[in-house]
Design a protein around this motif. Structure first.
Motif, mmCIF file in Angstrom:
data_model
loop_
_atom_site.group_PDB
_atom_site.id
_atom_site.type_symbol
_atom_site.label_atom_id
_atom_site.label_comp_id
_atom_site.label_asym_id
_atom_site.label_seq_id
_atom_site.Cartn_x
_atom_site.Cartn_y
_atom_site.Cartn_z
ATOM 1 N N ALA A 373 16.566 16.212 0.330
ATOM 2 C CA ALA A 373 16.679 14.607 0.922
ATOM 3 C C ALA A 373 15.394 14.499 1.215
ATOM 4 O O ALA A 373 14.526 15.391 1.872
ATOM 5 C CB ALA A 373 17.639 14.503 2.054
ATOM 6 N N LYS A 374 14.748 13.145 1.065
ATOM 7 C CA LYS A 374 13.374 12.718 1.429
ATOM 8 C C LYS A 374 13.305 11.362 1.834
ATOM 9 O O LYS A 374 14.060 10.594 1.276
ATOM 10 C CB LYS A 374 12.356 13.090 0.378
ATOM 11 N N LEU A 375 12.684 11.056 2.995
ATOM 12 C CA LEU A 375 12.525 9.742 3.739
ATOM 13 C C LEU A 375 10.871 9.583 3.751
ATOM 14 O O LEU A 375 10.371 10.363 4.474
ATOM 15 C CB LEU A 375 13.087 9.614 4.777
ATOM 16 N N THR A 376 10.261 8.636 2.839
ATOM 17 C CA THR A 376 8.845 8.411 3.129
ATOM 18 C C THR A 376 8.831 6.887 3.201
ATOM 19 O O THR A 376 9.604 6.244 2.779
ATOM 20 C CB THR A 376 8.211 8.914 1.887
ATOM 21 N N GLY A 377 7.533 6.593 3.905
ATOM 22 C CA GLY A 377 7.300 5.250 4.137
ATOM 23 C C GLY A 377 6.318 4.673 5.111
ATOM 24 O O GLY A 377 5.495 5.697 5.558
ATOM 25 N N SER A 378 6.243 3.554 5.616
ATOM 26 C CA SER A 378 5.474 3.131 6.610
ATOM 27 C C SER A 378 5.820 1.933 7.158
ATOM 28 O O SER A 378 6.709 1.191 6.666
ATOM 29 C CB SER A 378 3.867 2.899 5.950
ATOM 30 N N ALA A 379 5.499 1.763 8.448
ATOM 31 C CA ALA A 379 5.824 0.647 9.444
ATOM 32 C C ALA A 379 4.355 0.391 10.184
ATOM 33 O O ALA A 379 3.957 0.957 11.021
ATOM 34 C CB ALA A 379 7.190 0.965 10.445
ATOM 35 N N GLY A 380 3.934 -0.767 9.644
ATOM 36 C CA GLY A 380 2.739 -1.104 10.317
ATOM 37 C C GLY A 380 1.686 0.090 10.243
ATOM 38 O O GLY A 380 1.260 0.287 8.743
ATOM 39 N N ARG A 381 0.960 0.470 11.117
ATOM 40 C CA ARG A 381 0.005 1.416 11.061
ATOM 41 C C ARG A 381 0.587 2.747 10.874
ATOM 42 O O ARG A 381 -0.492 3.961 10.698
ATOM 43 C CB ARG A 381 -1.027 1.491 12.156
ATOM 44 N N PHE A 382 1.857 3.100 11.148
ATOM 45 C CA PHE A 382 2.332 4.279 11.165
ATOM 46 C C PHE A 382 3.115 4.570 9.962
ATOM 47 O O PHE A 382 3.904 3.821 9.292
ATOM 48 C CB PHE A 382 3.290 4.804 12.281
ATOM 49 N N ALA A 383 2.509 5.704 9.425
ATOM 50 C CA ALA A 383 3.186 6.361 7.946
ATOM 51 C C ALA A 383 3.886 7.492 8.237
ATOM 52 O O ALA A 383 3.344 8.310 9.070
ATOM 53 C CB ALA A 383 2.282 6.294 6.899
ATOM 54 N N PHE A 384 4.764 7.938 7.440
ATOM 55 C CA PHE A 384 5.653 9.158 7.846
ATOM 56 C C PHE A 384 6.513 9.647 6.516
ATOM 57 O O PHE A 384 6.474 8.983 5.431
ATOM 58 C CB PHE A 384 7.011 8.727 8.833
#
Length: 552
Positions: A373-384
């Motif tokens: 399982a994997k969750l990747t992405g970004s929200a504003g300046r934060f990427a995770f």
């Protein structure tokens, strides 16, 4: 410094002394391009400090162009984009070449389209080949760098040769271009009377971006002329800069993201039968497998993936490598689709190159996952990014009775990255692997910082604690690296230092060795002879490379 898609070749004379420390001296000679197209490079030594970036607005079309390498579609009937003068960035900076390039861009609700007309005063000398994907470096090619999120942290690189063969990479602010990803996009190339033409279609589902009434991305175009060894770009790449500092602003009106929704089930069945005798068959050995993979776009920039008993039979075979008498492990790129989505987020600043740590998270270490399982992405300046997987291969081949025999290994990875501006970020990484009653836990942080237009720093530090299966004692260790780069038209200074305790361990990493403290330094000074007196000699670049270390 990340050199990017240059692959330039210059004549070099080496003096080398074997041992822990080494010294090299090089004389670099670069022959000129035709005199009618030469332009003396700037001698100021610094990149353009201006923050204003040119702006491009692609045309929205109702009818998608045919991707066939012929520029006769309605989408290309308007004037090409006004990209200005393309200037060289390899092997010299600032030259203008006689090979002119025209670019068109268009888009619709599904895709972004690009077209290039690459003129050449000697069209018969254009070099191209029909080869495997990602193998066009020695050909002529043209392409685009696309920062789809507009954050200056990650960009997609798409290049095509005159035969339409693709090369794609994921470029991250950590300073790495990764050729492993094979994105879904279309291309075609064709030679014509004035040079060659290339067309591209990049589906919106292939890239991550934020939709809206006005969508801003970053874009840079580049082209290589193989027979002269010159690579040019627009906007121009000055010494010490890379694409994130030079992307032009690309503006779309009313572009909506297309979050992914995929469900891919699979099933396989096989039957094997052996002869017991010449006339009789033995009992049949039947084997059936079933599994499923899903991909769900939570938002246009966040993707959740899951897989159970995944089938990776569609992945290409590894390229042949000689594995005999190798000092370090042999590296094989990741090609499995599940692990490739958002893989750039797991890159640490300064990894790879001549350093011991090549990948902090090398998913080829997960050999045969039962689920993931994997969750990747970004929200504003934060990427995770998060990754969880259970590997069946870890204890499968261990002898019975040995600790961990028959056991699965659990991988957990958590990564966060906060943008401090184009090319700049600070990040954190947490890794936990569990195998039988043993474990490996690593926590660390990294930093990529462009101090000035000519100076860049990168660093990371990792702390590990590990216990081998069947033992009671845990061991800990530190791994760290720091690098500095100074680059101008005349002077290049680069240095890296690294340290890994003998007890440092990272089960997710591809690392050449531990128990070593080492460093290396590179210095180069370039002289530019008077081109009126010496038109055949453009640059003389003596340099030195020194490396030393202590192997524990």
């Amino acid at each position: 410094m990340c050199l990017g898609p240059t692959r330039s070749r210059v004549a070099r004379l080496w003096l080398h002394r074997q041992g822990t420390a080494s010294l090299a001296l090089s004389l670099s000679l670069v022959l000129p391009i035709p005199a009618t197209a030469r332009q003396e490079p700037s001698r100021t030594g610094d990149a353009d400090a201006s923050t204003a970036r040119p702006e491009l607005r692609p045309r929205r079309v109702q009818r998608a162009p045919a991707i066939d390498g012929i520029l006769d579609d309605d989408a290309w009937r308007e004037a090409p984009l006004q990209t200005g003068t393309w200037k060289s960035y390899s092997p010299l900076h600032g030259d203008v070449i006689p090979q002119q390039t025209k670019v068109w861009m268009a888009y619709d609700a599904d895709s972004i389209y690009l077209a290039f007309q690459c003129d050449d005063p000697e069209p018969g000398s254009i070099k191209t080949s029909v080869t495997r994907r990602d193998n066009i470096w020695s050909d002529d090619w043209v392409g685009v760098s696309l920062d789809a999120l507009g954050t200056g942290q990650v960009s997609y690189h798409f290049m095509v040769n005159p035969s339409g063969v693709q090369l794609d990479m994921l470029n991250s602010a950590a300073g790495n271009e990764d050729e492993s990803p094979d994105y879904v996009w279309d291309s075609a190339g064709r030679r014509n009377a004035s040079g060659y033409a290339v067309e591209m279609r990049v589906p919106l589902q292939t890239i991550r971006f934020r939709g809206g009434r006005e969508v801003r991305m970053g874009v840079l175009f580049w082209r290589r002329v193989s027979r002269t060894g010159v690579s040019v770009a627009w906007p121009a790449l000055e010494p010490g800069t890379w694409v994130f500092e030079k992307h032009a602003s690309l503006v779309f009106d009313g572009l909506q993201a297309r979050p992914l929704r995929e469900i891919i089930p699979f099933t396989t069945y096989s039957r094997n039968v052996l002869r017991d005798t010449h006339a009789e068959w033995g009992p049949a050995d039947d084997e059936a497998e079933a599994g499923i993979s899903t991909k769900y776009g939570v938002t246009s920039t966040i993707t959740l993936e899951a897989t159970a008993n995944p089938d990776f039979s569609q992945v290409e075979s590894d390229a042949f490598q000689v594995e005999v008498n190798q000092r370090f492990p042999v590296f094989f790129s990741e090609k499995r689709p599940f692990f490739m989505e958002g893989s750039g987020i797991f890159t640490l600043a300064g990894q790879s190159g001549d350093n011991s740590l090549q990948r902090a998270v090398h998913t080829r270490r997960i050999v045969d996952p039962l689920f993931g399982a994997k969750l990747t992405g970004s929200a504003g300046r934060f990427a995770f990014g998060t990754l969880t997987a259970l590997d069946q291969a870890a204890g499968r081949d261990l002898p019975a009775g040995e600790p961990g025999a028959g056991e699965d290994q659990l991988f957990n990875v958590l990564r966060g990255q906060f943008s401090l501006g184009p090319s700049n970020y600070v990040g954190g990484l947490v890794v936990d692997t569990e195998f039988a009653d043993g474990f490996n836990r690593v926590i660390g942080a990294d930093l990529s910082w462009r101090v000035t237009s000519t100076q860049r720093m990168s660093a990371f530090v990792l702390a590990s604690q590990s216990r081998a299966p069947g033992t009671a004692e845990s061991r800990s260790g530190i791994g760290a690296q720091a690098g500095y780069d100074y680059s101008t038209q005349r002077l290049v200074l680069t240095g890296f230092a690294e340290h890994y305790d003998p007890e440092f361990r990272m089960d997710t990493a591809f690392i050449n060795r531990v128990g070593i403290t080492s460093g290396w330094g590179f210095a180069q000074y370039s002289f530019y002879p008077d081109k009126a007196r010496y038109p055949w000699l453009r640059r003389i670049s003596p340099f030195s490379f020194t490396q030393g270390g202590r192997d524990r």
